[in-house]
Design a protein around this motif. Structure first.
Motif, PDB file in Angstrom:
ATOM      1  N   ASP A   1      -1.728  44.883  57.036  1.00  0.00           N
ATOM      2  CA  ASP A   1      -2.549  45.979  56.512  1.00  0.00           C
ATOM      3  C   ASP A   1      -3.476  45.477  55.411  1.00  0.00           C
TER       4      ASP A   1
ATOM      5  N   GLN B   1      -7.534  45.753  55.298  1.00  0.00           N
ATOM      6  CA  GLN B   1      -8.218  46.471  54.224  1.00  0.00           C
ATOM      7  C   GLN B   1      -9.283  45.614  53.556  1.00  0.00           C
TER       8      GLN B   1
ATOM      9  N   ARG C   1      -9.126  57.117  54.783  1.00  0.00           N
ATOM     10  CA  ARG C   1      -7.740  56.954  55.205  1.00  0.00           C
ATOM     11  C   ARG C   1      -6.835  57.187  54.002  1.00  0.00           C
TER      12      ARG C   1
ATOM     13  N   GLU D   1      -4.616  55.348  52.806  1.00  0.00           N
ATOM     14  CA  GLU D   1      -4.491  54.142  51.979  1.00  0.00           C
ATOM     15  C   GLU D   1      -5.730  53.872  51.132  1.00  0.00           C
ATOM     16  N   ASP D   2      -6.827  54.597  51.368  1.00  0.00           N
ATOM     17  CA  ASP D   2      -8.016  54.449  50.535  1.00  0.00           C
ATOM     18  C   ASP D   2      -7.870  55.163  49.199  1.00  0.00           C
TER      19      ASP D   2
ATOM     20  N   LEU E   1      -5.239  64.084  53.667  1.00  0.00           N
ATOM     21  CA  LEU E   1      -4.904  62.672  53.482  1.00  0.00           C
ATOM     22  C   LEU E   1      -3.549  62.486  52.816  1.00  0.00           C
TER      23      LEU E   1
END
Length: 321
Positions: free
Chosen positions: A51, A55, A144, A146-147, A239
């Motif tokens: 991941d 990213q 996302r 994770e952002d 999110l």
């Protein structure tokens, strides 16, 4: 717009970034890419190497060499992924978190020094121009989970909490200025006197802008932790930000030694109440009242931290709390 215009801007901005790191004082002893890896790990407490590579758009071999170096220096630990045994998870150690915090502090100081050269009346225009560039060039990218980064408030963020609560609750529920006054008092009390060991505020940041918040304060009457001012911007809902904010607050309250977390909300805030239930909160009392220009039903919720040792892991606001 000509291609040459973009290339000219790119050269100009590259010089600006270079000025921020004049003499390599900002990232030393790490490279810029190594610093980016540390930053990502600091804001995603546990992540898989795969991941991380996606990213940061890094070559697998390059990232492996960086992580090997970090592991040798005692900055990271690697182990089996909790979700996929074929993957490797990467976690910052205590020295790793300290290194990441030092780099973040240097970056904030460098940007602050640059902004000192910009007139106060020009700063909002500069920020808006930057947001415009990010929006236009990145408009095809879907945000996302994770952002999203959870961080402590920066200068101006507490004022943002007051402003966004007032605007969103007026637009979505028709609440009047009484609610803005309540939020302003809560935030002012926190800003003037809070114990960082027992009280904390988190800002959810997406693409460089705040999109959510929650506050943990000590309840004077009961000694419990009190959840206040949970809010997520409409364009950032979906999110899981509300879940993350509440989960982070519950984990902090447990580590700080609180026995329970309490909150006050209103029955119209259905999305927030679903989050509270998912994290183990129980409705203990409700009472009709007329506040903020509306007839409402206030609700008291409670989470027994001793009864939920592990805690549970988008989304609308949660009221004043």
């Amino acid at each position: 717009m000509a291609v040459q215009d973009i290339r000219s801007f790119n050269r100009f901005y590259t010089n600006v970034i270079g000025a921020l790191d004049y003499g390599r004082r900002l990232y030393a002893p790490y490279t810029l890419t190594e610093s980016r890896v540390l930053y990502e790990l600091a804001h995603a407490p546990r992540t898989d190497a795969a991941d991380l590579r996606a990213q940061l758009h890094l070559d697998a071999g390059y990232l492996t060499r960086i992580l090997n170096k970090f592991e040798e220096d005692g900055l990271v630990e690697r182990g089996p992924s909790e979700t996929d045994p074929r993957r490797r998870s990467v976690t910052l150690t205590t020295p790793g978190r300290e290194a990441a915090a030092l780099l973040d502090e240097r970056a904030r100081q460098a940007v602050g020094e640059m902004l000192d050269t910009v007139r106060a009346e020009d700063r909002p225009r500069l920020a808006e121009a930057m947001r415009t560039v990010r929006t236009i060039l990145g408009e095809s990218r879907v945000p996302r989970p994770e952002d999203v980064v959870l961080r402590e408030p920066a200068p101006g963020d507490l004022g943002w909490i007051v402003q966004r609560n007032a605007v969103l609750y007026a637009a979505e529920y028709g609440w009047n200025a009484d609610y803005e006054g309540l939020v302003a008092r809560i935030v002012a009390d926190y800003a003037e006197d809070h114990d960082p060991r027992l009280e904390r505020t988190w800002i959810a940041e997406l693409d460089g802008r705040p999109v959510g918040c929650v506050m943990c304060v000590r309840d004077d009457a009961s000694g419990a932790a009190r959840l206040r001012l949970l809010l997520v911007e409409p364009d950032a809902r979906g999110l899981g930000i509300g879940d993350r904010l509440v989960g982070t607050l519950v984990g902090f309250a447990r580590d700080a030694g609180y026995r329970e977390v309490v909150l006050w909300t209103n029955d119209v805030l259905a999305a927030a109440r679903r989050i509270y239930r998912r994290h183990g909160f129980v409705l203990v009392a409700e009472k009709p009242h007329h506040s903020f220009g509306r007839d409402l039903v206030g609700q008291d919720w409670r989470l027994d931290l001793h009864a939920t040792p592990g805690g549970r892991r988008g989304v609308a606001g949660g009221g004043a709390g």
